[in-house]
Design a protein around this motif. Sequence first.
Motif, PDB file in Angstrom:
ATOM      1  N   HIS A   2       0.844  -1.193   0.000  1.00 38.60           N
ATOM      2  CA  HIS A   2       0.000   0.000   0.000  1.00 38.60           C
ATOM      3  C   HIS A   2       0.882   1.246   0.000  1.00 38.60           C
ATOM      4  O   HIS A   2       1.731   1.441   0.864  1.00 38.60           O
ATOM      5  CB  HIS A   2      -0.888  -0.014   1.251  1.00 38.60           C
ATOM      6  N   ILE A   3       0.698   2.106  -1.009  1.00 37.54           N
ATOM      7  CA  ILE A   3       1.491   3.332  -1.055  1.00 37.54           C
ATOM      8  C   ILE A   3       0.557   4.513  -0.778  1.00 37.54           C
ATOM      9  O   ILE A   3      -0.327   4.822  -1.583  1.00 37.54           O
ATOM     10  CB  ILE A   3       2.164   3.519  -2.437  1.00 37.54           C
ATOM     11  N   ASP A   4       0.736   5.142   0.351  1.00 41.89           N
ATOM     12  CA  ASP A   4      -0.044   6.326   0.681  1.00 41.89           C
ATOM     13  C   ASP A   4       0.679   7.528   0.083  1.00 41.89           C
ATOM     14  O   ASP A   4       1.899   7.620   0.128  1.00 41.89           O
ATOM     15  CB  ASP A   4      -0.113   6.450   2.214  1.00 41.89           C
ATOM     16  N   THR A   5      -0.114   8.455  -0.474  1.00 45.31           N
ATOM     17  CA  THR A   5       0.506   9.604  -1.138  1.00 45.31           C
ATOM     18  C   THR A   5       1.285  10.476  -0.157  1.00 45.31           C
ATOM     19  O   THR A   5       2.095  11.292  -0.556  1.00 45.31           O
ATOM     20  CB  THR A   5      -0.552  10.472  -1.834  1.00 45.31           C
ATOM     21  N   ARG A   6       1.001  10.317   1.141  1.00 43.62           N
ATOM     22  CA  ARG A   6       1.726  11.149   2.111  1.00 43.62           C
ATOM     23  C   ARG A   6       3.120  10.600   2.431  1.00 43.62           C
ATOM     24  O   ARG A   6       3.917  11.253   3.079  1.00 43.62           O
ATOM     25  CB  ARG A   6       0.911  11.288   3.402  1.00 43.62           C
ATOM     26  N   LEU A   7       3.368   9.362   2.004  1.00 42.37           N
ATOM     27  CA  LEU A   7       4.709   8.806   2.238  1.00 42.37           C
ATOM     28  C   LEU A   7       5.742   9.530   1.375  1.00 42.37           C
ATOM     29  O   LEU A   7       5.412  10.009   0.287  1.00 42.37           O
ATOM     30  CB  LEU A   7       4.750   7.328   1.850  1.00 42.37           C
ATOM     31  N   ALA A   8       6.965   9.560   1.855  1.00 42.83           N
ATOM     32  CA  ALA A   8       8.030  10.202   1.069  1.00 42.83           C
ATOM     33  C   ALA A   8       8.165   9.509  -0.286  1.00 42.83           C
ATOM     34  O   ALA A   8       8.102   8.273  -0.368  1.00 42.83           O
ATOM     35  CB  ALA A   8       9.343  10.124   1.830  1.00 42.83           C
ATOM     36  N   LYS A   9       8.395  10.303  -1.317  1.00 37.20           N
ATOM     37  CA  LYS A   9       8.509   9.751  -2.684  1.00 37.20           C
ATOM     38  C   LYS A   9       9.647   8.736  -2.768  1.00 37.20           C
ATOM     39  O   LYS A   9       9.593   7.804  -3.543  1.00 37.20           O
ATOM     40  CB  LYS A   9       8.777  10.892  -3.669  1.00 37.20           C
ATOM     41  N   ARG A  10      10.687   8.939  -1.959  1.00 32.76           N
ATOM     42  CA  ARG A  10      11.860   8.066  -2.090  1.00 32.76           C
ATOM     43  C   ARG A  10      11.527   6.607  -1.778  1.00 32.76           C
ATOM     44  O   ARG A  10      12.255   5.704  -2.157  1.00 32.76           O
ATOM     45  CB  ARG A  10      13.019   8.569  -1.216  1.00 32.76           C
ATOM     46  N   LEU A  11      10.399   6.378  -1.072  1.00 31.77           N
ATOM     47  CA  LEU A  11      10.070   4.990  -0.741  1.00 31.77           C
ATOM     48  C   LEU A  11       9.083   4.364  -1.727  1.00 31.77           C
ATOM     49  O   LEU A  11       8.774   3.179  -1.632  1.00 31.77           O
ATOM     50  CB  LEU A  11       9.507   4.915   0.678  1.00 31.77           C
ATOM     51  N   LYS A  12       8.643   5.184  -2.671  1.00 25.81           N
ATOM     52  CA  LYS A  12       7.596   4.735  -3.585  1.00 25.81           C
ATOM     53  C   LYS A  12       7.997   3.489  -4.379  1.00 25.81           C
ATOM     54  O   LYS A  12       7.226   2.553  -4.529  1.00 25.81           O
ATOM     55  CB  LYS A  12       7.266   5.871  -4.555  1.00 25.81           C
ATOM     56  N   ASN A  13       9.224   3.500  -4.878  1.00 28.93           N
ATOM     57  CA  ASN A  13       9.611   2.390  -5.754  1.00 28.93           C
ATOM     58  C   ASN A  13      10.516   1.365  -5.069  1.00 28.93           C
ATOM     59  O   ASN A  13      11.170   0.580  -5.723  1.00 28.93           O
ATOM     60  CB  ASN A  13      10.324   2.944  -6.993  1.00 28.93           C
ATOM     61  N   VAL A  14      10.554   1.412  -3.755  1.00 32.92           N
ATOM     62  CA  VAL A  14      11.430   0.455  -3.057  1.00 32.92           C
ATOM     63  C   VAL A  14      10.626  -0.780  -2.682  1.00 32.92           C
ATOM     64  O   VAL A  14       9.590  -0.696  -2.025  1.00 32.92           O
ATOM     65  CB  VAL A  14      12.054   1.105  -1.793  1.00 32.92           C
ATOM     66  N   LYS A  15      11.132  -1.933  -3.153  1.00 33.81           N
ATOM     67  CA  LYS A  15      10.407  -3.191  -2.892  1.00 33.81           C
ATOM     68  C   LYS A  15      10.834  -3.774  -1.539  1.00 33.81           C
ATOM     69  O   LYS A  15      11.966  -3.540  -1.105  1.00 33.81           O
ATOM     70  CB  LYS A  15      10.777  -4.216  -3.975  1.00 33.81           C
ATOM     71  N   PRO A  16       9.957  -4.576  -0.906  1.00 31.10           N
ATOM     72  CA  PRO A  16      10.405  -5.268   0.315  1.00 31.10           C
ATOM     73  C   PRO A  16      11.474  -6.301  -0.042  1.00 31.10           C
ATOM     74  O   PRO A  16      11.588  -6.695  -1.204  1.00 31.10           O
ATOM     75  CB  PRO A  16       9.146  -5.963   0.833  1.00 31.10           C
ATOM     76  N   SER A  17      12.260  -6.731   0.940  1.00 30.15           N
ATOM     77  CA  SER A  17      13.298  -7.735   0.671  1.00 30.15           C
ATOM     78  C   SER A  17      12.656  -9.109   0.560  1.00 30.15           C
ATOM     79  O   SER A  17      12.072  -9.611   1.528  1.00 30.15           O
ATOM     80  CB  SER A  17      14.334  -7.721   1.803  1.00 30.15           C
ATOM     81  N   SER A  18      12.757  -9.731  -0.628  1.00 28.35           N
ATOM     82  CA  SER A  18      12.133 -11.050  -0.807  1.00 28.35           C
ATOM     83  C   SER A  18      12.821 -12.097   0.054  1.00 28.35           C
ATOM     84  O   SER A  18      12.183 -13.019   0.563  1.00 28.35           O
ATOM     85  CB  SER A  18      12.170 -11.458  -2.278  1.00 28.35           C
ATOM     86  N   THR A  19      14.137 -11.943   0.240  1.00 25.49           N
ATOM     87  CA  THR A  19      14.866 -12.945   1.039  1.00 25.49           C
ATOM     88  C   THR A  19      14.388 -12.914   2.489  1.00 25.49           C
ATOM     89  O   THR A  19      14.095 -13.953   3.078  1.00 25.49           O
ATOM     90  CB  THR A  19      16.377 -12.662   0.988  1.00 25.49           C
ATOM     91  N   LEU A  20      14.254 -11.699   3.037  1.00 25.71           N
ATOM     92  CA  LEU A  20      13.812 -11.595   4.429  1.00 25.71           C
ATOM     93  C   LEU A  20      12.355 -12.023   4.566  1.00 25.71           C
ATOM     94  O   LEU A  20      11.990 -12.716   5.514  1.00 25.71           O
ATOM     95  CB  LEU A  20      13.974 -10.151   4.934  1.00 25.71           C
ATOM     96  N   ALA A  21      11.514 -11.630   3.592  1.00 23.30           N
ATOM     97  CA  ALA A  21      10.087 -11.928   3.684  1.00 23.30           C
ATOM     98  C   ALA A  21       9.857 -13.440   3.675  1.00 23.30           C
ATOM     99  O   ALA A  21       9.115 -13.974   4.508  1.00 23.30           O
ATOM    100  CB  ALA A  21       9.349 -11.265   2.525  1.00 23.30           C
TER     101      ALA A  21
END
Length: 391
Positions: A2-21
Motif C-alpha cells: 500500500h502506497i499512501d501519497t503522504r509517504l516520502a517519494k523516495r520509498l515509492k519504488n522500493v520493494k520489500p526484501s524477498s529474502t527476508l520476507a
Amino acid sequence: MHIDTRLAKRLKNVKPSSTLAITSKAKKLKSEGFDIITLAAGEPDFDTPDFVKSAAIEAINSGFTKYTPTTGIPELKKLICEKFSKDNSVEYTPSQVVVSCGAKHSIFNALFALVNPKDEVLIPSPYWVSYPEMVNLCAGSARFIQTLPKNNFKITAKDLSSQISDKTKILILNSPSNPAGSVYTEDELRELAAICVKNKIFVISDEIYEKLIYDGLRHISIASLNKDICDLTLTVNGLSKSYSMTGWRIGYLAAPGYIAEAISRLQDHSTSNPNSIAQKAGLAALGAPDSFYKKICQQFQERRDYCIGRLKAMPKIKPVIPQGAFYIFCDIAKTNLDSTEVANRLLDEKSLSVIPGEGFGASNYIRLSFAASLENLKKGMDRLEDWLKKV
Ligand code: PMP
Ligand code: GLU
C-alpha cells in the motif's frame, strides 16, 4: 504494497526484501507446527558459538551497556585492522574503519556517502536483492551488467568497459557472491581494478562471504591489489555469516580516510554506535583461531556436494555449482514456470521453502540455501525431486 501519497517519494519504488520476507514466512509456518523444510535461509543454521555468547554476557554483567564511540570501540577497530592485514593483505588504520549495524548497514552508508542524484551504480546481475533498492533509496540509478553462466556469473573487463558512461560512479562487487556463489580470481580482479582506476570509479567490495569458499579457492580483496585501487575501494565485511551472528548486527567497512570520516558523521546522526554488547561479542569472534571457520567451511562444502549430486540427477533443473557462500542458484526454465510460481507451489504443495530468482534479477532461477542440516537437506531434496517429476 500500500502506497499512501503522504509517504516520502523516495520509498515509492522500493520493494520489500524477498529474502527476508520468505525466510520469516517459513519461520512463522514452522513455529505454527507445519512441517516446513526451509532451503531459503540467508544465515548459517548453527548457533552463535559459546565463546561469543560468553563475551556478550560478560559485557552485560560488567555494565558495558552505554554509548560507545560512533564508529566502534578502539579495541574492535584495531582488531579489524589486524584482520584486514592478516587475511586480506590490506593495511588500514583504525580511523579508516567504521563498525556498523551489519554489512547491509555498511553498504547503505557507503552508497549514501557517495551517491548524488542520478549517479550511476553498476551492479553485476544476478545481484543480491538489496543493492538496487539501496541505490534507489539514495536517488542514484542502478545499471545492471548482465553476467553469463559460461563466465560463472562474473563480469569480464569487456562487460565492465561497455557499461561505463560519464555518470558512472560506483561498481558493486560481491565475491563470493550471493546468489550464484561466484568467486573472482586475482587476475580477473586486476583487470577490473585497472578499468576502475582509469575511469576513477569507486568500488564497494562486499566480502561478507569471504570465509565460506570451497575447492581450495582463495578469497582476494580487490583493495589489496595496489594503492590506486585501494584509494577507490570501500571494503565491506561483517560477522553475520562467518560466526553465525546474523541477529547481533555487527558489520564494518574500511575506506579512504575522508570517506570513513563522512560515514562517521552519517552514523553520528542516524544510528550512533552499533550495539555495545554485540561489539564485545565481535571482539571475541574476530579473535577466534582460523581453525574455527575452517571446520564450518568443510561442513558447508560437504552439504554443497551432497545437494549438487542430488540436483544433477533431477529433471527440469540445472544447478550452478557455487564456489563460495551457501546458496545454489538453479535454472528452472525447463519447468516453463516463473520463479515466483515455482517457489509458491513448492511451499504450498511440498512445504518446501526456496527463494524465487526474480528479486535477484533472474526469474528463470530459484535459490536454494544449504545452510541446513544434512537431514533437512535430504528431506528438502526428496521433496523437490518429487515435485519436479510431476510438473
Ligand atoms: N551482502 C550480502 C551479499 C548478503 O547476502 C548479506 C546477507 N544479509 C549482507 C550483505 C548483509 O549481511 P549483514 O547485514 O547481516 O551483515
Ligand atoms: N542476505 C541474506 C539472503 O540473501 C539474508 C537476508 C537479507 O538480509 O536479505 O538471504
